[in-house]
Design a protein around this motif. Structure first.
Motif: not given
Length: 631
Positions: A367-375, A408-415, A418-425
């Protein structure tokens, strides 16, 4: 800070795409292609594409005469209606910017808008006019236009008159709208989204939403940016957009009647609202092809219920903060057999990164914090450069000058990637030195067969340590789950500190203006005496257990503990141990030493120890607790 025109050249993201067709050009092409097709239905009003085009042209001319220009804002402060949509399109037409702030929103939201941007015009209705005190305090108040004096028929007629000159062209990085959100700080922030970002968000939806003609019903208010995906996908694709009026939105039966009446094919809901819709799935038409949920965590139970009741209708789960233009990821095939429903993969044009505190990518599964990039990353916060710099940071993995948004969202990437949401920091709390994620508790509770939905809060009473309180909506047909049963379900799945202290059953989950679970309303349901477990917890309450259990209830502030529950797992602490010992010692002097209460940690064990000690003194005579201690 002084407000300023929305000149946002400094916010233009590196590598922003200019290949996406502009939204307004796409809508005009539908006007030319099928002018008599139904474009919009709301509040008993139906407009064709030709009528919608003429009405927006007529209103654009009126707003232009009142000073609306590119770089300036029109505040749409009307009840949800056809005119509200027309006003948004009029702003898009002129190259200006819209901000929807319904009249029942706090006036402070309107004042924040006028502080942050150059608001030229306010479109409001007579009975819901902007308070004079709010306008008089402004050095240059906007012009107020009374929407009640603007019948659609007149606007449609005015829009057919020849235009003396075209509106000036504006670049695609000009702001299309400002969406106000409080976020975790509670202080309103105006998120600016450009015309190009709106177009990019709409253009990628076709493969998910489909290519056939659709009738899209959206269970949201126009002030919530989540409505814009289905709304502009419909209008740019020649589909029919159906919106509920304020009364239909708050009455689920009226909402489903609207779906039947117009034979809708697409539906967008917040998960909390969709649970209520699914209680009567027969109310939905057999034309329904796709349900989109977003704005809250989607649970396996919700997907399972959907699949059971609407087996021929697809469901997809969208995710995205306002700062990432409506939605930035989508899960197109949610599997209810999995432990949690992913938020999926990024839409085309978006990038997702799960990073640690030093902005390093974390391995898959961590788990870590989710960042979004791109247009799809928004321009920033209107007139708040410090907050913009805090949340929109330099992209360490992209092109020079690129930015990523810190969610500020906690996320992880599965096998599967796909991204999974685990709540807010900011939903993480510390209890007895251990960091707890409230979203994780909700996920565990909703995996219990008798729980349809759980919302978890962490509340502090006075100087006591925080208490985890779970509000539980039972599954249809079942009664409120017993607190001891739920606590046993949590054991083995959650650490001791994360097990809720108190379970509050609700017969319906209150919803806020955006149809999300209303946490402020839930706080008012916390009983002041914390007696919310539905009565005495199950188990054997004979003999000394009654008296000890009553003392636990007085110390903990609730009566949800069963005979075999761990004192520390139901809200106990070191300070409360001392309080409990004082009460026990007053009733049975020297029967228990305070140090023993750290090892002897259940009602049953403490009652047995008292009985053993007193039995030694009285040769087995049982001291039954007085009637005052009956639970």
């Amino acid at each position: 800070m002084t407000r300023r025109p929305l000149d946002t050249d400094e916010f233009v993201p590196a590598g922003a795409s200019a290949q996406v067709r502009p939204v307004w050009a796409a809508i005009r092409s539908q006007v030319a292609r099928a002018p008599e097709a139904t474009a919009l239905v709301i509040g008993g009003v139906s407009l064709t594409y030709r009528e919608l085009d003429h009405a927006s042209a007529g209103l654009a001319r009126l707003l232009w005469r009142h000073g609306l220009r590119p770089g300036r804002v029109v505040c749409v402060r009307t009840r949800q209606s056809a005119l509200s949509v027309v006003a948004m399109l009029a702003a898009l037409r002129t190259g200006a910017t819209w901000a929807v702030l319904e009249p029942d929103l706090p006036v402070g939201r309107f004042q924040a808008l006028c502080r942050d941007v150059d608001c030229a015009v306010v479109l409001s209705e007579g009975g819901d006019a902007v308070p004079a005190s709010a306008l008089s305090a402004m050095p240059a108040p906007p012009t107020v236009v009374d929407a009640s004096e603007l019948p659609l028929a007149r606007l449609v007629e005015a829009g057919q008159e020849p235009l003396t000159g075209p509106y000036p062209p504006v670049p695609e990085h000009s702001p299309a709208y400002v969406a106000y959100t409080s976020g975790s700080t509670g202080v309103p922030k105006g998120v600016m989204v450009s015309r190009g970002q709106l177009a990019a968000s709409i253009s990628c939806r076709g493969p998910v939403y489909g290519t056939e003609h659709s009738v899209f019903l959206i269970a949201l208010r126009l002030s919530f940016d989540g409505i814009l995906g289905g709304m502009f996908w419909s209008l740019t694709g020649g589909h029919t957009l159906v919106l509920p009026d304020p009364r239909q939105l708050v009455r689920v039966a009226e909402f489903t009647r609207l779906a039947r009446e117009h034979r809708v094919t697409h539906l967008f809901n917040i998960p909390s609202y969709y649970r209520a819709v699914l209680r009567d799935p027969g109310g939905l038409p057999d034309t329904l092809r796709l349900v989109v949920v977003g704005g809250e965590a989607c649970t396996p139970q919700l997907v399972a219920t959907h699949n059971e009741r609407l087996p021929r209708t697809r469901i997809v789960n969208e995710y995205g903060p306002t700062e990432t233009t409506i939605a930035c990821t989508v899960e197109t095939a949610p599997d209810p057999a999995r432990e949690r429903i992913p938020i999926g993969r990024p839409w085309p044009g978006a990038r997702t990164l799960v990073l640690d505190e030093r902005l390093r990518e974390v391995p898959a599964g961590e788990r870590g914090e989710l960042y979004i990039g791109g247009q799809l990353v928004a321009l920033g916060y209107a007139n708040q450069p410090a907050r913009t710099a805090e949340r929109f940071v330099a992209d360490p993995y992209g092109r020079p000058g690129g930015r990523i948004y810190r969610t500020g969202d906690i996320a992880s990437v599965d096998e599967r990637g796909a991204l999974h949401y685990h709540g807010r920091t900011d939903d993480q709390v510390k209890i007895r030195g251990t960091r707890i994620e409230l979203g994780e508790i909700e996920n565990v509770l909703e995996r219990h067969a008798d729980v349809a939905q759980a919302v978890v809060l962490c509340e502090r009473a006075g100087q006591d340590e925080p208490q985890v309180i779970a509000f539980v909506l039972p599954t249809p047909g079942s009664g409120p789950p017993d607190a001891s049963t739920l606590r046993a379900h949590c054991r083995g799945r959650l650490m001791e500190q994360a097990t809720p202290t108190l379970f509050v059953p609700v017969d319906r989950m209150p919803l806020d203006r955006s149809t999300k679970a209303d946490r402020a309303a839930l706080r008012t349901l916390i009983p002041t005496d914390r007696q919310a477990s539905g009565g005495t917890a199950g188990g054997d309450w004979s003999g000394y257990r009654l008296a000890v259990g009553r003392m636990w209830a007085e110390v903990l502030g609730h009566s949800g503990a069963g005979p075999d529950d761990n004192f520390f797992a139901v809200g106990g602490s070191s300070l409360k141990v001392i309080d409990l010992h004082d009460r026990l010692d007053k009733r049975w002097p020297q029967a228990l030493r305070v140090g023993e209460l750290f090892d002897c940690i259940t009602i049953a064990a403490q009652a047995q120890r008292i009985a053993d000690r007193l039995g030694e003194r009285t040769r087995g005579e049982e001291h039954a607790p007085p009637a005052a201690y009956e639970l």
